[in-house]
Write an enzyme that holds these catalytic residues in place. Structure first.
Site, PDB file in Angstrom:
ATOM      1  N   LYS A  13      -9.119  -0.260 -23.887  1.00 46.58           N
ATOM      2  CA  LYS A  13      -9.310   0.045 -25.307  1.00 46.58           C
ATOM      3  C   LYS A  13      -8.105  -0.413 -26.145  1.00 46.58           C
ATOM      4  O   LYS A  13      -8.270  -1.032 -27.182  1.00 46.58           O
ATOM      5  CB  LYS A  13      -9.507   1.558 -25.523  1.00 46.58           C
ATOM      6  CG  LYS A  13     -10.667   2.156 -24.765  1.00 46.58           C
ATOM      7  CD  LYS A  13     -10.849   3.637 -25.083  1.00 46.58           C
ATOM      8  CE  LYS A  13      -9.721   4.532 -24.650  1.00 46.58           C
ATOM      9  NZ  LYS A  13      -9.556   4.669 -23.197  1.00 46.58           N
ATOM     10  N   ARG A 161       3.665   2.761 -16.372  1.00 49.86           N
ATOM     11  CA  ARG A 161       3.617   4.049 -17.062  1.00 49.86           C
ATOM     12  C   ARG A 161       3.574   5.161 -16.028  1.00 49.86           C
ATOM     13  O   ARG A 161       2.811   5.067 -15.066  1.00 49.86           O
ATOM     14  CB  ARG A 161       2.337   4.107 -17.919  1.00 49.86           C
ATOM     15  CG  ARG A 161       2.597   3.857 -19.368  1.00 49.86           C
ATOM     16  CD  ARG A 161       1.316   3.749 -20.119  1.00 49.86           C
ATOM     17  NE  ARG A 161       0.436   4.907 -19.980  1.00 49.86           N
ATOM     18  CZ  ARG A 161      -0.697   5.048 -20.657  1.00 49.86           C
ATOM     19  NH1 ARG A 161      -1.069   4.137 -21.520  1.00 49.86           N
ATOM     20  NH2 ARG A 161      -1.454   6.114 -20.492  1.00 49.86           N
TER      21      ARG A 161
HETATM   22  P1  AMP Z   1      -3.741   6.938 -23.350  1.00 50.96           P
HETATM   23  O1  AMP Z   1      -2.560   6.079 -23.661  1.00 50.96           O
HETATM   24  O2  AMP Z   1      -4.798   6.894 -24.416  1.00 50.96           O
HETATM   25  O3  AMP Z   1      -4.288   6.709 -21.971  1.00 50.96           O
HETATM   26  O4  AMP Z   1      -3.208   8.454 -23.369  1.00 50.96           O
HETATM   27  C1  AMP Z   1      -2.215   8.897 -22.478  1.00 50.96           C
HETATM   28  C2  AMP Z   1      -2.232  10.422 -22.421  1.00 50.96           C
HETATM   29  O5  AMP Z   1      -1.954  10.956 -23.715  1.00 50.96           O
HETATM   30  C3  AMP Z   1      -3.547  11.039 -22.018  1.00 50.96           C
HETATM   31  O6  AMP Z   1      -3.722  11.083 -20.603  1.00 50.96           O
HETATM   32  C4  AMP Z   1      -3.435  12.425 -22.624  1.00 50.96           C
HETATM   33  O7  AMP Z   1      -2.563  13.246 -21.862  1.00 50.96           O
HETATM   34  C5  AMP Z   1      -2.730  12.137 -23.934  1.00 50.96           C
HETATM   35  N1  AMP Z   1      -3.669  11.867 -25.047  1.00 50.96           N
HETATM   36  C6  AMP Z   1      -3.818  10.692 -25.733  1.00 50.96           C
HETATM   37  N2  AMP Z   1      -4.748  10.817 -26.688  1.00 50.96           N
HETATM   38  C7  AMP Z   1      -5.217  12.093 -26.607  1.00 50.96           C
HETATM   39  C8  AMP Z   1      -6.208  12.821 -27.317  1.00 50.96           C
HETATM   40  N3  AMP Z   1      -6.926  12.257 -28.302  1.00 50.96           N
HETATM   41  N4  AMP Z   1      -6.426  14.108 -26.955  1.00 50.96           N
HETATM   42  C9  AMP Z   1      -5.715  14.683 -25.961  1.00 50.96           C
HETATM   43  N5  AMP Z   1      -4.780  14.062 -25.246  1.00 50.96           N
HETATM   44  C10 AMP Z   1      -4.520  12.764 -25.556  1.00 50.96           C
END
Ligand code: AMP
Length: 222
Positions: A13, A161
């Site tokens: 995404k 990460r």
């Molecule tokens: P991402 O980079 O989108 O994979 O997000 C990394 C981490 O950030 C996720 O595994 C969640 O712990 C947290 N996170 C990101 N966006 C959200 C959201 N909209 N709601 C809750 N937690 C989030």
């Protein structure tokens, strides 16, 4: 165009959103990026969020929603955006709609649901590298930097990460599968949900997205 990108972690995404932003001039807001930045800056919100993120759990709605809406509120009411990683729960989606209506901003046009197999996700995330300085994503097999271990954009060092470690990835996928349905239903009921199969090359995926957005009259091609 005002888009939300839904789908499991590792579906690409953020990468596709980054490309759309660079080529179409829409603002890209990644909730995970904002949270990582807040954590790196030692902000109170970031400190609170870090524990959840490291475990692969969702950060509570009340922390994330305020942060993302704070960014959106600063945009012009008609400005295009793509939200990546937000909303992740039906509650977040409701709060987003309410806030846009309250500010007299135009509503979300489309929820693009990235779909990909679990095996493919694990493969993608195990090869994912991100720039430790500017956050640009790379991949050891599919999106290699020109120079190994170095960001093409800013020269920063590439890193894994912490939440891409294999056990955490599986946990994040479980969390996604438990929470996604009500969120997808929310946009389905509004007639805004579009399925977007991924797992091909980036340019091919981007081309399909352009076709989808053109068919939805959100983009003028040519
Ligand atoms: P991402 O980079 O989108 O994979 O997000 C990394 C981490 O950030 C996720 O595994 C969640 O712990 C947290 N996170 C990101 N966006 C959200 C959201 N909209 N709601 C809750 N937690 C989030």
């Amino acid at each position: 165009m005002r888009l939300v990108f839904l789908g499991p972690p590792g579906a690409g995404k953020g990468t596709v959103a980054g490309l759309l932003s660079a080529r179409q001039g829409v603002i890209h807001i990644g909730s995970g990026d904002l949270l990582r930045e807040a954590a790196a800056q030692g902000e109170p919100l970031g400190r609170k969020a870090r524990g959840y993120m490291e475990k692969g759990a969702l950060v509570p709605d009340e922390l994330v929603t305020g942060m993302v809406l704070g960014f959106l509120e600063k945009l012009e009411g008609s400005q295009g955006f793509v939200l990546d990683g937000f909303p992740r729960t039906a509650r977040q989606a409701e709060d987003l709609d309410e806030a846009l209506a309250r500010w007299n901003h135009r509503p979300v046009h489309l929820a693009v649901n990235f779909t990909v197999s679990r095996e493919k996700i694990v493969e993608r995330l195990s090869g994912r590298r991100v720039c430790s300085q500017c956050g640009t994503p790379f991949h050891t097999a599919t999106l290699r930097p020109k120079k190994e271990g170095v960001c093409d954009r800013c020269g920063g060092a590439l890193a894994i990460r912490p939440d891409d470690e294999s056990q955490t990835v599986l946990k994040r996928l479980d969390v996604y599968e438990e929470t996604a349905r009500p969120l997808l239903d929310f946009y389905e009921r509004q007639g805004k949900l579009r399925s977007f199969p991924v797992g091909r090359g980036l340019e091919e995926e981007y081309g399909s997205l352009v076709e989808l957005l053109t068919a939805e009259r959100l983009l003028n091609q040519g």
